[in-house]
Write a protein that holds these residues in place. Structure first.
Motif, PDB file in Angstrom:
ATOM      1  N   LEU A  25       2.629  22.575  12.781  1.00 34.72           N
ATOM      2  CA  LEU A  25       2.265  22.691  14.199  1.00 34.72           C
ATOM      3  C   LEU A  25       0.975  21.927  14.483  1.00 34.72           C
ATOM      4  CD1 LEU A  25       2.502  23.946  17.050  1.00 34.72           C
ATOM      5  CD2 LEU A  25       1.391  25.981  16.124  1.00 34.72           C
ATOM      6  N   ASP A  26       0.003  22.065  13.609  1.00 34.48           N
ATOM      7  CA  ASP A  26      -1.270  21.376  13.781  1.00 34.48           C
ATOM      8  C   ASP A  26      -1.072  19.857  13.799  1.00 34.48           C
ATOM      9  OD1 ASP A  26      -4.150  21.857  14.028  1.00 34.48           O
ATOM     10  OD2 ASP A  26      -4.284  20.778  12.127  1.00 34.48           O
ATOM     11  N   ARG A  27      -0.287  19.341  12.887  1.00 33.65           N
ATOM     12  CA  ARG A  27      -0.041  17.895  12.842  1.00 33.65           C
ATOM     13  C   ARG A  27       0.769  17.424  14.046  1.00 33.65           C
ATOM     14  NH1 ARG A  27       0.399  19.635   7.589  1.00 33.65           N
ATOM     15  NH2 ARG A  27       2.685  19.693   7.624  1.00 33.65           N
ATOM     16  N   ALA A  28       1.750  18.218  14.472  1.00 38.51           N
ATOM     17  CA  ALA A  28       2.607  17.841  15.598  1.00 38.51           C
ATOM     18  C   ALA A  28       1.851  17.817  16.921  1.00 38.51           C
ATOM     19  CB  ALA A  28       3.791  18.798  15.700  1.00 38.51           C
ATOM     20  N   THR A  29       0.818  18.627  17.044  1.00 37.11           N
ATOM     21  CA  THR A  29       0.080  18.708  18.311  1.00 37.11           C
ATOM     22  C   THR A  29      -1.185  17.858  18.311  1.00 37.11           C
ATOM     23  OG1 THR A  29      -1.088  20.706  17.582  1.00 37.11           O
ATOM     24  CG2 THR A  29       0.955  21.016  18.848  1.00 37.11           C
ATOM     25  N   TRP A  30      -1.471  17.146  17.199  1.00 44.64           N
ATOM     26  CA  TRP A  30      -2.697  16.342  17.118  1.00 44.64           C
ATOM     27  C   TRP A  30      -2.730  15.324  18.266  1.00 44.64           C
ATOM     28  CZ3 TRP A  30      -4.276  11.418  17.195  1.00 44.64           C
ATOM     29  CH2 TRP A  30      -5.613  11.175  16.844  1.00 44.64           C
ATOM     30  N   SER A  31      -3.896  15.204  18.894  1.00 47.60           N
ATOM     31  CA  SER A  31      -4.092  14.250  19.985  1.00 47.60           C
ATOM     32  C   SER A  31      -5.589  14.055  20.202  1.00 47.60           C
ATOM     33  CB  SER A  31      -3.460  14.799  21.264  1.00 47.60           C
ATOM     34  OG  SER A  31      -3.930  14.105  22.398  1.00 47.60           O
ATOM     35  N   THR A  32      -5.985  12.857  20.626  1.00 48.68           N
ATOM     36  CA  THR A  32      -7.396  12.645  20.962  1.00 48.68           C
ATOM     37  C   THR A  32      -7.773  13.350  22.260  1.00 48.68           C
ATOM     38  OG1 THR A  32      -6.859  10.537  22.035  1.00 48.68           O
ATOM     39  CG2 THR A  32      -7.618  10.448  19.730  1.00 48.68           C
ATOM     40  N   LEU A  33      -6.816  13.995  22.910  1.00 46.14           N
ATOM     41  CA  LEU A  33      -7.144  14.821  24.069  1.00 46.14           C
ATOM     42  C   LEU A  33      -7.970  16.028  23.639  1.00 46.14           C
ATOM     43  CD1 LEU A  33      -6.723  15.123  27.134  1.00 46.14           C
ATOM     44  CD2 LEU A  33      -4.702  16.512  26.608  1.00 46.14           C
ATOM     45  N   HIS A  34      -7.759  16.491  22.398  1.00 47.04           N
ATOM     46  CA  HIS A  34      -8.485  17.675  21.941  1.00 47.04           C
ATOM     47  C   HIS A  34      -9.047  17.561  20.532  1.00 47.04           C
ATOM     48  CE1 HIS A  34      -5.079  18.866  19.469  1.00 47.04           C
ATOM     49  NE2 HIS A  34      -4.317  18.518  20.487  1.00 47.04           N
ATOM     50  N   VAL A  97      -0.524  24.729  20.823  1.00 43.54           N
ATOM     51  CA  VAL A  97       0.762  25.262  21.269  1.00 43.54           C
ATOM     52  C   VAL A  97       1.820  24.189  21.022  1.00 43.54           C
ATOM     53  CG1 VAL A  97       2.113  26.095  23.236  1.00 43.54           C
ATOM     54  CG2 VAL A  97      -0.298  26.746  23.015  1.00 43.54           C
ATOM     55  N   ALA A  98       2.911  24.585  20.395  1.00 39.75           N
ATOM     56  CA  ALA A  98       4.019  23.665  20.118  1.00 39.75           C
ATOM     57  C   ALA A  98       4.574  23.102  21.418  1.00 39.75           C
ATOM     58  CB  ALA A  98       5.111  24.394  19.350  1.00 39.75           C
ATOM     59  N   GLY A  99       5.005  21.865  21.371  1.00 40.76           N
ATOM     60  CA  GLY A  99       5.577  21.218  22.550  1.00 40.76           C
ATOM     61  C   GLY A  99       6.729  22.003  23.149  1.00 40.76           C
ATOM     62  N   TRP A 100       7.600  22.547  22.306  1.00 44.87           N
ATOM     63  CA  TRP A 100       8.764  23.291  22.795  1.00 44.87           C
ATOM     64  C   TRP A 100       8.367  24.593  23.498  1.00 44.87           C
ATOM     65  CZ3 TRP A 100       9.374  28.181  20.946  1.00 44.87           C
ATOM     66  CH2 TRP A 100       8.776  28.503  19.728  1.00 44.87           C
ATOM     67  N   ALA A 101       7.136  25.071  23.262  1.00 45.86           N
ATOM     68  CA  ALA A 101       6.713  26.356  23.828  1.00 45.86           C
ATOM     69  C   ALA A 101       5.765  26.210  25.007  1.00 45.86           C
ATOM     70  CB  ALA A 101       6.052  27.191  22.737  1.00 45.86           C
ATOM     71  N   ARG A 102       5.434  25.000  25.386  1.00 51.44           N
ATOM     72  CA  ARG A 102       4.474  24.806  26.486  1.00 51.44           C
ATOM     73  C   ARG A 102       5.072  25.277  27.805  1.00 51.44           C
ATOM     74  NH1 ARG A 102       1.901  19.447  24.109  1.00 51.44           N
ATOM     75  NH2 ARG A 102       0.703  20.541  22.525  1.00 51.44           N
ATOM     76  N   GLY A 103       4.188  25.770  28.665  1.00 53.26           N
ATOM     77  CA  GLY A 103       4.616  26.257  29.973  1.00 53.26           C
ATOM     78  C   GLY A 103       5.171  27.671  29.937  1.00 53.26           C
ATOM     79  N   ARG A 104       5.041  28.353  28.808  1.00 49.23           N
ATOM     80  CA  ARG A 104       5.580  29.714  28.665  1.00 49.23           C
ATOM     81  C   ARG A 104       4.473  30.748  28.534  1.00 49.23           C
ATOM     82  NH1 ARG A 104      10.169  29.144  24.141  1.00 49.23           N
ATOM     83  NH2 ARG A 104      10.210  31.385  24.481  1.00 49.23           N
ATOM     84  N   GLY A 105       3.232  30.362  28.769  1.00 43.98           N
ATOM     85  CA  GLY A 105       2.126  31.314  28.725  1.00 43.98           C
ATOM     86  C   GLY A 105       1.594  31.585  27.332  1.00 43.98           C
ATOM     87  N   VAL A 106       1.932  30.738  26.363  1.00 41.13           N
ATOM     88  CA  VAL A 106       1.510  30.968  24.983  1.00 41.13           C
ATOM     89  C   VAL A 106      -0.008  30.894  24.853  1.00 41.13           C
ATOM     90  CG1 VAL A 106       1.637  30.084  22.613  1.00 41.13           C
ATOM     91  CG2 VAL A 106       3.720  30.211  24.019  1.00 41.13           C
ATOM     92  N   ALA A 107      -0.618  29.856  25.400  1.00 41.11           N
ATOM     93  CA  ALA A 107      -2.076  29.700  25.282  1.00 41.11           C
ATOM     94  C   ALA A 107      -2.805  30.855  25.973  1.00 41.11           C
ATOM     95  CB  ALA A 107      -2.524  28.359  25.854  1.00 41.11           C
ATOM     96  N   ARG A 108      -2.367  31.214  27.147  1.00 38.78           N
ATOM     97  CA  ARG A 108      -3.002  32.319  27.883  1.00 38.78           C
ATOM     98  C   ARG A 108      -2.842  33.635  27.112  1.00 38.78           C
ATOM     99  NH1 ARG A 108      -4.797  32.008  32.775  1.00 38.78           N
ATOM    100  NH2 ARG A 108      -3.478  30.226  33.305  1.00 38.78           N
ATOM    101  N   THR A 109      -1.672  33.855  26.541  1.00 39.09           N
ATOM    102  CA  THR A 109      -1.431  35.062  25.751  1.00 39.09           C
ATOM    103  C   THR A 109      -2.340  35.088  24.529  1.00 39.09           C
ATOM    104  OG1 THR A 109       0.852  35.165  26.541  1.00 39.09           O
ATOM    105  CG2 THR A 109       0.339  36.408  24.544  1.00 39.09           C
TER     106      THR A 109
END
Length: 174
Positions: A25-34, A97-109
């Motif tokens: 998950l960490d490698r899949a979400t890597w981005s210079t945005l964060h 947060v995994a791409g497939w789970a975005r927009g489902r409130g995972v980060a807020r939870t």
């Protein structure tokens, strides 16, 4: 707890058996945005190490499109320093947060679970650092009560430009 149509997002403490899933998950979400560290390259470092223990992480689980419940995100919550005079503070040092789970409130939870965990551990304040150009994360943090407490202008050079390091905090007590 955040609800999708019929499957809630559940948050639990990480365990050693989460190593592979969280590393992926960490490698899949890597981005210079964060991320300020270079993109991970094989052979990959372990996700858990001396500085990153399972007890530092909360894991959000959600049901994927195939109907399987699996890790959908994580949050690292730690003491910002080893100093006793700073022990009332907890710091978020990673949220993904995994791409497939975005927009489902995972980060807020995950954030709300971190607030509860920190409070139950006696903390009364939470801090974090976020890159200035990460507008979605900043908006999420602000919506959860964080305010900008400082800015380190041009602290990082990412993708050919200087990026601010924004320090945010919030109280954990009313």
């Amino acid at each position: 707890m955040s609800e999708t149509r019929t499957h809630p997002v559940l948050v639990r403490p990480a365990v050693l058996a989460d190593e592979a899933a969280l590393g992926e998950l960490d490698r899949a979400t890597w981005s210079t945005l964060h991320a300020v560290m270079p993109r991970p390259q094989p052979p990959y470092e372990p996700f858990f190490d001396k500085r990153h223990q399972p007890e530092d992480f909360l894991v959000a689980e959600a049901v994927d499109a195939g109907g399987e419940r699996r890790p959908a995100g994580y949050l690292r919550l730690v003491l910002p320093t080893p100093l006793a005079c700073n022990s009332h503070v907890r710091q978020i040092q990673g949220l993904a947060v995994a791409g497939w789970a975005r927009g489902r409130g995972v980060a807020r939870t995950l954030l709300r679970a971190a607030f509860a965990a920190a409070r139950s551990d006696g903390a009364n304040r939470m801090t974090l650092r976020v890159l200035g150009h990460n507008t979605p994360a900043r908006a999420l943090y602000e919506s959860e009560g964080f305010v900008v407490e400082g800015v380190l202008p041009g602290e990082f050079f990412l993708d050919g430009r200087y990026v601010d390091d924004v320090l945010m905090g919030r109280p954990l007590v009313p």
